[in-house]
Design an enzyme around this catalytic site. Structure first.
Site, mmCIF file in Angstrom:
data_model
loop_
_atom_site.group_PDB
_atom_site.id
_atom_site.type_symbol
_atom_site.label_atom_id
_atom_site.label_comp_id
_atom_site.label_asym_id
_atom_site.label_seq_id
_atom_site.Cartn_x
_atom_site.Cartn_y
_atom_site.Cartn_z
ATOM 1 N N LYS A 121 0.931 -1.172 0.106
ATOM 2 C CA LYS A 121 0.099 -0.317 -0.002
ATOM 3 C C LYS A 121 0.946 1.341 -0.067
ATOM 4 O O LYS A 121 0.809 2.218 -0.639
ATOM 5 C CB LYS A 121 -1.076 -0.187 1.219
ATOM 6 C CG LYS A 121 -2.427 -1.120 1.058
ATOM 7 C CD LYS A 121 -2.866 -1.306 2.266
ATOM 8 C CE LYS A 121 -3.862 -2.626 2.234
ATOM 9 N NZ LYS A 121 -4.697 -2.715 3.385
ATOM 10 N N GLN A 126 -4.407 -1.743 9.791
ATOM 11 C CA GLN A 126 -4.476 -3.027 9.152
ATOM 12 C C GLN A 126 -4.954 -4.141 10.041
ATOM 13 O O GLN A 126 -4.756 -4.161 11.086
ATOM 14 C CB GLN A 126 -3.179 -3.305 8.557
ATOM 15 C CG GLN A 126 -2.963 -4.631 7.600
ATOM 16 C CD GLN A 126 -3.714 -4.557 6.250
ATOM 17 O OE1 GLN A 126 -3.546 -3.410 5.973
ATOM 18 N NE2 GLN A 126 -4.074 -5.706 5.888
ATOM 19 N N ASP A 162 -10.936 2.695 4.182
ATOM 20 C CA ASP A 162 -11.339 1.196 4.022
ATOM 21 C C ASP A 162 -12.891 0.975 3.949
ATOM 22 O O ASP A 162 -13.177 -0.175 3.694
ATOM 23 C CB ASP A 162 -10.874 0.538 5.345
ATOM 24 C CG ASP A 162 -9.406 -0.333 5.054
ATOM 25 O OD1 ASP A 162 -9.188 -0.723 3.939
ATOM 26 O OD2 ASP A 162 -8.777 -0.389 6.245
HETATM 27 N N1 GUN Z 1 -7.019 -7.125 5.977
HETATM 28 C C1 GUN Z 1 -7.357 -7.762 4.975
HETATM 29 N N2 GUN Z 1 -7.805 -6.846 4.170
HETATM 30 C C2 GUN Z 1 -7.856 -5.639 4.486
HETATM 31 C C3 GUN Z 1 -8.280 -4.411 4.057
HETATM 32 O O1 GUN Z 1 -8.809 -4.164 2.964
HETATM 33 N N3 GUN Z 1 -7.843 -3.336 4.952
HETATM 34 C C4 GUN Z 1 -7.472 -3.488 6.296
HETATM 35 N N4 GUN Z 1 -7.290 -2.498 7.114
HETATM 36 N N5 GUN Z 1 -7.196 -4.697 6.717
HETATM 37 C C5 GUN Z 1 -7.268 -5.776 5.863
#
Ligand code: GUN
Length: 292
Positions: A52, A96, A119
């Site tokens: 990211k 995350q 998100d």
């Molecule tokens: N863990 C798995 N997928 C995601 C996501 O799209 N965002 C976040 N913050 N954590 C994740």
């Protein structure tokens, strides 16, 4: 069989976003800034967060990575979130998931300012999504919609079977695909661990979204000819022939399902890169909304 190439589509999207950033720069406007919070040292989470941050660099965003130790208290994490909520330079941020067991995930998600929740996990955004109101769509479902649209996969009136009811993928996907939208207007069935006779259900499906997290679960015998397959799974499976000791497996047994498919996403290189590209898109939207 046509591969739904998430890697290429995500690259196209990021190119489009990079052009938007250049435009903002020329106009003397604010450059989007994404922050990511990572708690602990989960290998997969570290890989995702690093990807990211790398994507931010590629499109020209500012990014901040906040790494906290595994034993961070819930209170300390809530303080970090409050700081990010109040930081005017940060347009959007993510925490995350998964979080260490001693931290209440729901409490953390609810602490994020919905206007910075790129998100799309906060109940305000989930509620707005359900009511067809402008909001941040969760990145994985958003990415799947974008992939279906860009490959002109017909969804209207089709039988869509979603395997998995997670808050991040299965549940939002089921809501979005039943709505009036380009990749929507579908008749949606949500299957899950308590579903009986799953094979009977998947054999009726025009489109299957496999998001249950069980490597190579969906096999060729479970699908009809001409099906479209979206494979959301990405599990590290031990493989001693690989230098890193594992390979990445989707929820779909590609070898047996691909020959029967009209369209299918590969793993890796399908849904994964799209998720990251849509997070960039949401961050750009967050920045633009704040400025207007
Ligand atoms: N863990 C798995 N997928 C995601 C996501 O799209 N965002 C976040 N913050 N954590 C994740």
């Amino acid at each position: 069989m046509i591969l739904l190439d998430g890697k290429k589509t995500a690259a196209d999207l990021k190119q489009e976003i990079a052009l938007s950033v250049q435009k903002l720069k020329k106009q003397g406007k604010k450059i989007p800034h994404l922050a990511a919070v990572l708690v602990g040292e989960n290998g997969a989470s570290m890989t995702y967060v690093n990807a990211k941050v790398k994507a931010c660099e590629l499109v020209g965003f500012k990014s901040t990575l906040i790494k906290l130790p595994e034993d961070t208290t819930e209170e300390k994490l809530l303080q970090e979130i409050e700081t990010l909520n109040n930081n005017k330079n940060v347009d959007g941020f993510i925490v995350q998931l998964p979080l260490p067991k001693h931290i209440n995930e729901q409490k953390i998600v609810m602490a994020v300012n919905p206007d910075k929740d790129v998100d799309g996990f906060h109940p305000v955004n989930v509620g707005k999504m359900t009511l067809d109101l402008p909001c941040f769509l969760p990145a994985t479902p958003f990415g799947i919609l974008e992939l279906l649209e860009r490959y002109n996969v017909e969804t209207s009136g089709k039988n869509v079977v979603i395997i998995g009811r997670s808050h991040i993928v299965g549940r939002p996907m089921s809501i979005l695909m039943s709505q009036k939208r380009t990749a929507g207007n579908a008749t949606v069935t949500v299957a899950h661990s308590r579903t009986k006779n799953l094979k009977e259900i998947t054999l009726q499906a025009d489109i299957i979204v496999a998001a249950l997290g069980k490597p190579e679960f969906l096999t060729g015998a479970m699908v009809k000819n001409g099906v479209t397959i979206i494979d959301v799974g990405i599990t590290r499976v031990e493989d001693t022939t690989k230098k890193r000791g594992y390979r990445l497996a989707g929820d779909v047994h590609f070898e047996s399902v691909a020959p029967k498919s009209a369209f299918i996403t590969p793993v890796p290189g399908g849904v994964g890169p799209m998720t990251i590209a849509m997070l960039m898109k949401n961050t750009l939207l967050a920045c633009e909304r704040k400025e207007n």
